[in-house]
Every structure is written in C-alpha cells, then in structure tokens.
Design a protein around this motif. Sequence first.
Motif, PDB file in Angstrom:
ATOM      1  N   PHE A 326      30.321 -17.796 -75.526  1.00 15.48           N
ATOM      2  CA  PHE A 326      28.901 -17.636 -74.710  1.00 15.48           C
ATOM      3  C   PHE A 326      28.954 -17.072 -73.178  1.00 15.48           C
ATOM      4  CE2 PHE A 326      27.941 -21.667 -77.287  1.00 15.48           C
ATOM      5  CZ  PHE A 326      26.488 -20.974 -78.282  1.00 15.48           C
ATOM      6  N   SER A 327      28.381 -16.335 -73.163  1.00 16.35           N
ATOM      7  CA  SER A 327      28.600 -15.598 -71.886  1.00 16.35           C
ATOM      8  C   SER A 327      27.957 -16.142 -71.151  1.00 16.35           C
ATOM      9  CB  SER A 327      27.758 -14.587 -71.921  1.00 16.35           C
ATOM     10  OG  SER A 327      28.434 -13.393 -72.798  1.00 16.35           O
ATOM     11  N   THR A 328      26.903 -17.432 -71.121  1.00 16.47           N
ATOM     12  CA  THR A 328      26.869 -18.001 -69.731  1.00 16.47           C
ATOM     13  C   THR A 328      26.135 -19.430 -70.296  1.00 16.47           C
ATOM     14  OG1 THR A 328      24.579 -16.300 -69.277  1.00 16.47           O
ATOM     15  CG2 THR A 328      24.388 -18.808 -68.703  1.00 16.47           C
ATOM     16  N   VAL A 329      27.128 -20.077 -69.562  1.00 12.70           N
ATOM     17  CA  VAL A 329      27.825 -21.834 -69.759  1.00 12.70           C
ATOM     18  C   VAL A 329      27.110 -22.155 -68.071  1.00 12.70           C
ATOM     19  CG1 VAL A 329      28.940 -23.574 -69.659  1.00 12.70           C
ATOM     20  CG2 VAL A 329      29.315 -21.509 -71.336  1.00 12.70           C
ATOM     21  N   GLU A 330      26.267 -23.096 -68.541  1.00 15.38           N
ATOM     22  CA  GLU A 330      25.871 -23.604 -66.695  1.00 15.38           C
ATOM     23  C   GLU A 330      25.328 -24.847 -66.741  1.00 15.38           C
ATOM     24  OE1 GLU A 330      22.289 -22.266 -62.945  1.00 15.38           O
ATOM     25  OE2 GLU A 330      22.743 -20.682 -65.386  1.00 15.38           O
ATOM     26  N   THR A 331      25.953 -25.886 -65.784  1.00 11.31           N
ATOM     27  CA  THR A 331      25.564 -27.536 -65.750  1.00 11.31           C
ATOM     28  C   THR A 331      24.352 -27.346 -65.726  1.00 11.31           C
ATOM     29  OG1 THR A 331      27.936 -27.879 -66.057  1.00 11.31           O
ATOM     30  CG2 THR A 331      26.620 -29.746 -65.165  1.00 11.31           C
ATOM     31  N   ILE A 332      23.586 -27.595 -65.943  1.00 16.48           N
ATOM     32  CA  ILE A 332      21.924 -28.117 -64.932  1.00 16.48           C
ATOM     33  C   ILE A 332      21.969 -29.039 -64.240  1.00 16.48           C
ATOM     34  CG2 ILE A 332      19.843 -28.220 -65.534  1.00 16.48           C
ATOM     35  CD1 ILE A 332      20.338 -24.716 -65.691  1.00 16.48           C
ATOM     36  N   ALA A 333      22.733 -30.499 -64.339  1.00 24.97           N
ATOM     37  CA  ALA A 333      21.838 -31.288 -63.484  1.00 24.97           C
ATOM     38  C   ALA A 333      23.529 -32.677 -64.284  1.00 24.97           C
ATOM     39  CB  ALA A 333      20.834 -32.056 -64.262  1.00 24.97           C
TER      40      ALA A 333
END
Length: 347
Positions: A326-333
């Motif tokens: 995935f191009s976007t991998v983000e830990t939200i919380a």
Amino acid sequence: MTDTAFTLLKPELDSASGLALWIADENLLHQTSRVNSAITVITNRYDLCQQLNSAGWTSQFSDFDFTPYADHTVDKIIYRVSKEKPVVHHVINQAIRILKPGGTLCIAGLKNEGIKTYLDKAKKLFGGQMEQSKSDKNTWMGTLHSPGAPDTELLEDQDYASLRQVANDERYSYISKPGVYGWNKIDKGSAFLISELARFTERLPAPPKTALDLGCGYGYLTINCAQPGCRITATDNNAGAVLACQENIRQLGIDAEVIIADCADSISERFPLIICNPPFHQGFSIEGDMTDRFLDATRQHLQSDGIACFVVNLHIPLERKAQTRFSTVETIADNGSFKLVLLAQPK
C-alpha cells in the motif's frame, strides 16, 4: 513444522477401516498423511477443508456437527485435541454416543494443552480402560474402546452446539458460542476500532455503499459499522463464527451477507471500506503466512480510492509488511494495548 501429537496419530489414520472419522481444526494445517478412503474428515476450518479435499480426502465443513451420525454407527474416531476445552469435551461426548460398542477413540495432544487431564476424563467416561503411549515427555496419546454407553456423566462442554447471548453494550446484544475466538466477550481491540471509525471514514470521498468485514468472528464489527445505505459483506474461515454472525445480523436486521471463505478467496468484489481485526493474536506467527495473507486479501479487495481499517496488538509489525502493498500506511491511534492502522492506495 511437524506436530508431535499428529505424528502419534498418523499410524491410526493410515490403518483405519470401516467407518472412521478424523476430527481436524487449525492444529492440523499443513500436516500430511496418505489418503485413506475409509476416513471422513470433519473440520470447522474452511481452508483445511479445501486443502484436504484437494489432496483427495473426503472432508466435511461444519462446526463439529455430529448429528448426521446415528448412535453407535462409527468404528473409529481420530482426534488431535483442540485449543479450547469446550470443543474437546464436545468431541469426546459425541464419540461415546456415535461409536459402536468396542469402537475406538484415539486422542492425542501436548502436556501444556491439558492432554493428560483430557485422557483422565475420557478414561472415566469410557469405563476406565485406556491404552496410553507417548512420543516424548510432552506428547501423549490415549486409545479408548467404547463400552456402548457413558460410564459417568458427560463432560461439561458449555452446551457447545448452541448459540446464546454472550455480551451486550449500550447499543446491542451479541450472540455467539464456544469455538468462536473470543466468543463470550466484546473484543477490546474491535471496540477500540469502532470508537475511532470516524477517523478512518472521514478520509473517504463519499459515504461507502459497501464494506467488507475480513475475518468477521461473531460479527461485532459488521454490526457496529452498519450504516443506512451501506451493505456489508462479512466473511470468516470458522464454521462457528459464520453461524453466529448470520444469527446476529438476522436478529438485528443488519443489511449484510455472510460468506464462508478463506481470507475472502471466493469473493471477487472490491470495496471502498474494509475493516479487520485479524487473528494474529491467536497463536499465529506474526511474521509468517497469516500476516501476508490478510494483507494480500486486503490489497486484492480494496478499491483504488478506498481505505482499510486494521486493529492489531501494539507489538504486531503490520506497518512494515503493509508498506510493500500500500502506498499509504498510517497509524491513526493507539491506546497502549492496540493500534489502529489505515491502509490505502493498494499497489
């Protein structure tokens, strides 16, 4: 990796004759034996059922449903004990019912799984006669012959086959049963994901009209992410989970479909929203095949402008593996126990 308990049972699988049943769950994944046409496999794992059928076995997918077998009709049952006590007790209880007088139950497991206690209980139920063997100090097998009727009261299996209300919150009551992971509670990770779901969905260009619950369990995420105008596809590999999720959405009137599948392998649709509390905490390797397969399934089924919402234990290195997919991998919380990871733009 070879399972030493399965190794003890393998000669019994090879030599079984008459009408014989092999009771199999996730412990038997990737364990092999030559096909024996006398044996019917009963498994609650859809992936294992597919694997065995492909190898030439006769395999039945069910929540260890023995109702097709009349009393005293089966010659032999071969069972490598499961992880949950109610499941083991259910199988032993059904064995004493369906085995012919003199019919054989072969049961094996590891010491830290409680095999010695299970063997002691089975021995009492089967009239006190048991042949016992072991491959090492931690791996035991018992061979028992049915006396035709239980010699003591049946083992406590928590009414294994029955769905029942198990938990509730301010919005819903939830139905589940033994044999489903976390069956008698609301999973804290799933509750955390739902509490923060808006932080994910606000990234979508429009409210989703469809969503996929990947590994739905008894359906907590399916139920709580349901919105008017959004149809949910829920999928799981476990027979008990599928039964429980189907009953929950039926009783609550949720617009959802439950599909039996191995990591959504029988689903062709792509979704703008995927929600997932994967089973990495169930004893599966966090670096192994299971992590890859859930991420691959998500990449395959996520729309190009969609988002996937994962909740995992803090120690799971999900982000590192997700970056190749995935191009976007983000830990939200994170809340000190679990983290919420957003995946988008599948490569």
